[in-house]
Enzyme design. Structure first.
Site, PDB file in Angstrom:
ATOM      1  N   HIS A  34      -4.100  10.815   5.738  1.00 52.06           N
ATOM      2  CA  HIS A  34      -3.144  10.110   6.214  1.00 52.06           C
ATOM      3  C   HIS A  34      -2.562  10.929   7.288  1.00 52.06           C
ATOM      4  O   HIS A  34      -1.547  10.311   8.120  1.00 52.06           O
ATOM      5  CB  HIS A  34      -2.132   9.957   5.064  1.00 52.06           C
TER       6      HIS A  34
ATOM      7  N   ASP B 289       0.750  -1.058  -0.037  1.00 48.91           N
ATOM      8  CA  ASP B 289      -0.265  -0.047  -0.048  1.00 48.91           C
ATOM      9  C   ASP B 289       0.739   1.281  -0.054  1.00 48.91           C
ATOM     10  O   ASP B 289       1.912   1.085   0.390  1.00 48.91           O
ATOM     11  CB  ASP B 289      -0.958  -0.007   1.122  1.00 48.91           C
TER      12      ASP B 289
ATOM     13  N   GLU C  61       0.528   5.746   0.502  1.00 48.06           N
ATOM     14  CA  GLU C  61       0.005   7.100   0.873  1.00 48.06           C
ATOM     15  C   GLU C  61       0.680   8.038  -0.216  1.00 48.06           C
ATOM     16  O   GLU C  61       2.096   7.986  -0.333  1.00 48.06           O
ATOM     17  CB  GLU C  61       0.150   7.417   2.114  1.00 48.06           C
TER      18      GLU C  61
ATOM     19  N   ASP D 211      -2.375  -0.502   6.575  1.00 48.04           N
ATOM     20  CA  ASP D 211      -3.397  -0.933   5.508  1.00 48.04           C
ATOM     21  C   ASP D 211      -3.044  -2.114   4.718  1.00 48.04           C
ATOM     22  O   ASP D 211      -3.808  -2.964   4.309  1.00 48.04           O
ATOM     23  CB  ASP D 211      -3.732   0.145   4.468  1.00 48.04           C
TER      24      ASP D 211
ATOM     25  N   HIS E 138      -5.330   6.493   7.136  1.00 50.57           N
ATOM     26  CA  HIS E 138      -4.777   5.668   6.489  1.00 50.57           C
ATOM     27  C   HIS E 138      -3.165   5.718   6.779  1.00 50.57           C
ATOM     28  O   HIS E 138      -2.646   6.620   7.091  1.00 50.57           O
ATOM     29  CB  HIS E 138      -5.114   6.040   5.284  1.00 50.57           C
TER      30      HIS E 138
END
Length: 234
Positions: A57, A7, A9, A157, A152
């Site tokens: 985030h 994942d 960001e 995640d 997040h």
């Protein structure tokens, strides 16, 4: 099989317009079990975050200012991912950002380094058509605890995604219990001749038959004689 759940960001939504990766989280599984050999980096994007992204985030420009550039961790990342099947939720988004970062430093796109890419969003849409298939929605549907996900985070995640994927695909990759070796699996899958077994037949007692008849009589009376089993037996 080696799988990496990945994942990212980012500073925004568009790598084509200059948005950059600010966090990468990877969780490694081998044969559907976590190895503990994970990879996590915060990155300096060399540009400001959008306000909307920070609300998602929580990674501010000040926090990211002293973090390494993507170029500094690229070799480590690619060495980690090489040969693995990479599992991503909404893969087009993350792969688009990773490919743009790799292009900037003169490296080949992600697909040329890995064994394959699995998009769990696409998988979820096929399994649950017409339903919400966000990571949070899948956690709720599949009973994966995501109470710690107030913001997040790439590594968090990726870990949640691993749990979601394992539950989504449980039983689809093997018809035998996880962990059996080849000989055990063959024994488990061998057909069983049911003719070897004698099933006991237990007859009802006279008292049980009388109680059953009383129940049927009550139902017949309550329905005004419209029950069908008497005529069917006759």
């Amino acid at each position: 099989m080696r799988q990496v759940f990945l994942d990212t960001e980012t500073t925004g939504l568009s790598p084509e317009n200059g948005d950059r990766i600010i966090e990468i989280g990877c969780v490694e599984f081998v044969n559907r079990r976590p190895t503990g050999r994970n990879l996590h980096h915060y990155l300096n994007p060399q540009r400001p975050n959008s306000e909307d992204a920070v609300r998602i985030h929580g990674l501010t420009d000040e926090f990211l200012a002293d973090k390494p550039l993507f170029a500094a961790i690229a070799d480590e990342l690619l060495a980690y991912l090489t040969g693995a099947e990479v599992v991503i939720h909404n893969a087009a988004f993350d792969v688009g950002f990773l490919d743009e970062e790799l292009r900037r430093i003169g490296r080949a796109p992600l697909r040329e380094h890995v064994a394959g890419i699995v998009d769990t969003l696409q998988l979820a849409r096929e399994m649950y058509p017409g339903k919400s298939n966000s990571l949070d929605a899948l956690c709720k549907r599949l009973e994966v605890d995501n109470t710690s996900r107030t913001l997040h985070g790439a590594l968090l995640d990726a870990g949640l995604l691993a749990e979601v994927y394992i539950r989504m695909t449980r039983g689809q990759e093997s018809l035998v219990i996880d962990g059996l070796d080849g000989e055990q699996a063959a024994a488990t899958a061998a057909p069983i001749d049911l003719r070897r077994f004698e099933l006991p037949v237990i007859a009802a007692t006279a008292e049980e038959c009388a109680a059953h008849e009383a129940v049927l009589a009550d139902l017949d009376k309550a329905s005004g004689g419209k029950t069908v089993w008497r005529s069917a037996v006759a």
